[in-house]
Enzyme design. Structure first.
Site, PDB file in Angstrom:
ATOM      1  N   ASP A 101       2.099  -7.289  27.770  1.00  0.00           N
ATOM      2  CA  ASP A 101       1.909  -8.056  26.541  1.00  0.00           C
ATOM      3  C   ASP A 101       2.892  -9.222  26.544  1.00  0.00           C
ATOM      4  O   ASP A 101       4.043  -9.072  26.955  1.00  0.00           O
ATOM      5  CB  ASP A 101       2.176  -7.162  25.322  1.00  0.00           C
ATOM      6  N   ASP A 146      -8.036 -14.920  21.981  1.00  0.00           N
ATOM      7  CA  ASP A 146      -8.836 -14.148  21.012  1.00  0.00           C
ATOM      8  C   ASP A 146      -8.633 -14.755  19.620  1.00  0.00           C
ATOM      9  O   ASP A 146      -7.487 -14.974  19.204  1.00  0.00           O
ATOM     10  CB  ASP A 146      -8.379 -12.686  21.015  1.00  0.00           C
ATOM     11  N   GLU A 173     -12.740 -18.888  33.166  1.00  0.00           N
ATOM     12  CA  GLU A 173     -14.044 -18.228  33.068  1.00  0.00           C
ATOM     13  C   GLU A 173     -14.678 -18.509  31.699  1.00  0.00           C
ATOM     14  O   GLU A 173     -15.859 -18.817  31.600  1.00  0.00           O
ATOM     15  CB  GLU A 173     -13.898 -16.700  33.236  1.00  0.00           C
TER      16      GLU A 173
HETATM   17  C1  LIG Z   1     -10.804 -14.383  25.425  1.00  0.00           C
HETATM   18  S1  LIG Z   1      -9.878 -13.937  26.817  1.00  0.00           S
HETATM   19  C2  LIG Z   1      -9.641 -15.483  27.669  1.00  0.00           C
HETATM   20  C3  LIG Z   1      -9.239 -15.285  29.099  1.00  0.00           C
HETATM   21  C4  LIG Z   1      -8.944 -16.560  29.893  1.00  0.00           C
HETATM   22  N1  LIG Z   1      -7.768 -17.245  29.379  1.00  0.00           N
HETATM   23  C5  LIG Z   1     -10.121 -17.500  29.917  1.00  0.00           C
HETATM   24  O1  LIG Z   1     -10.034 -18.573  29.278  1.00  0.00           O
HETATM   25  O2  LIG Z   1     -11.116 -17.197  30.588  1.00  0.00           O
HETATM   26  C6  LIG Z   1      -8.267 -13.653  26.120  1.00  0.00           C
HETATM   27  C7  LIG Z   1      -7.390 -12.784  27.003  1.00  0.00           C
HETATM   28  O3  LIG Z   1      -6.082 -12.738  26.452  1.00  0.00           O
HETATM   29  C8  LIG Z   1      -5.562 -11.431  26.611  1.00  0.00           C
HETATM   30  N2  LIG Z   1      -4.517 -11.232  25.591  1.00  0.00           N
HETATM   31  C9  LIG Z   1      -4.679 -11.270  24.250  1.00  0.00           C
HETATM   32  N3  LIG Z   1      -3.515 -11.069  23.620  1.00  0.00           N
HETATM   33  C10 LIG Z   1      -2.582 -10.895  24.597  1.00  0.00           C
HETATM   34  C11 LIG Z   1      -1.188 -10.626  24.580  1.00  0.00           C
HETATM   35  N4  LIG Z   1      -0.523 -10.477  23.418  1.00  0.00           N
HETATM   36  N5  LIG Z   1      -0.525 -10.503  25.757  1.00  0.00           N
HETATM   37  C12 LIG Z   1      -1.202 -10.629  26.935  1.00  0.00           C
HETATM   38  N6  LIG Z   1      -2.526 -10.870  27.015  1.00  0.00           N
HETATM   39  C13 LIG Z   1      -3.213 -11.013  25.868  1.00  0.00           C
HETATM   40  C14 LIG Z   1      -6.777 -10.539  26.412  1.00  0.00           C
HETATM   41  O4  LIG Z   1      -6.577  -9.251  26.970  1.00  0.00           O
HETATM   42  C15 LIG Z   1      -7.878 -11.336  27.095  1.00  0.00           C
HETATM   43  O5  LIG Z   1      -8.036 -10.977  28.437  1.00  0.00           O
END
Ligand SMILES: C[S@@+](CC[C@H](N)C(=O)[O-])C[C@H]1O[C@@H](n2cnc3c(N)ncnc32)[C@H](O)[C@@H]1O
Length: 206
Positions: free
Chosen positions: A91, A113, A187
């Protein structure tokens, strides 16, 4: 879009300490004298893999808390032989709390997100206290680059949280036309552009 649990990907994380890190230790030789760019929530890593291939002198780190997703990313990067890239399956709050002040050159938030419910505001990666932490770890002049297709997260970030942070807003584009010479697509960006969504982009400077 949830990725199904994959045991091989989770196992990959423990089997490949050469690319997977559990802490960013800037005292290691790997980081010495290098610019360091970090993507927060890197997903399966398409954006960072492309950037790391284009800029071998920069060190890239992807922070991704979902283990299966981080494992898929690490395997892809390893198979491509990228030696300037690390994956932290953690995280961001845990990872950044141990980083020194003024230590990082660039941060990316790609398609974070959106957490649209008001009661989930603190979970948004552009929430005020999170921006404060990004500001702390960035070097003076360091950049935070944010892209999203989500109108409410864009509205919240550009009108509420970012103007109330210590950052200077360098650029705010409601409809960002992709700049292939200086940028890469994640992606999610590829998927949303194919669907015809507008992509919003904000760049902040410390
Ligand atoms: C909607 S996806 C976008 C992934 C990538 N950045 C893209 O644009 O294709 C958001 C990603 O952020 C990760 N994520 C969300 N909050 C996070 C946190 N506090 N620490 C690490 N990863 C996080 C989620 O697990 C998810 O894989």
């Amino acid at each position: 879009m949830r990725t199904k649990y994959k045991q091989w990907a989770v196992d990959y994380l423990t089997e490949h300490p050469e690319i997977v890190i559990q802490k960013i230790n800037l005292d290691e030789d790997f980081y010495k004298g290098k610019k360091i760019y970090i993507e927060i929530g890197s997903g399966k890593g398409g954006f960072l893999i492309s950037e790391a291939s284009k800029h071998p002198d920069i060190v890239y780190i992807g922070i991704e808390r979902v283990k299966t997703v981080a494992g898929i990313f690490a395997k892809k990067a390893q198979e491509l032989g990228l030696i300037n890239l690390k994956v932290a399956p953690l995280d961001v709050e845990v990872t950044f709390s141990s980083l020194p002040t003024n230590s990082i050159d660039e941060l990316y938030l790609n398609f974070s997100d959106p957490w649209p419910k008001a009661r989930h505001e603190k979970r948004r990666l552009t929430y005020k206290s999170k921006l404060d932490e990004y500001y702390r770890i960035l070097k003076k002049g360091g950049l935070l680059k944010f892209k999203t297709d989500n109108d409410s997260l864009y509205e919240y970030s550009s009108k509420e949280s970012m103007p109330n942070s210590k950052f200077k807003i360098l650029l705010d584009e409601e409809n960002y036309i992709f700049d292939a010479a200086n940028d890469s697509m994640s992606e999610y960006e590829k998927k949303f552009r194919e669907l015809g969504h507008h992509i919003h982009r904000i760049i902040l400077e410390k």
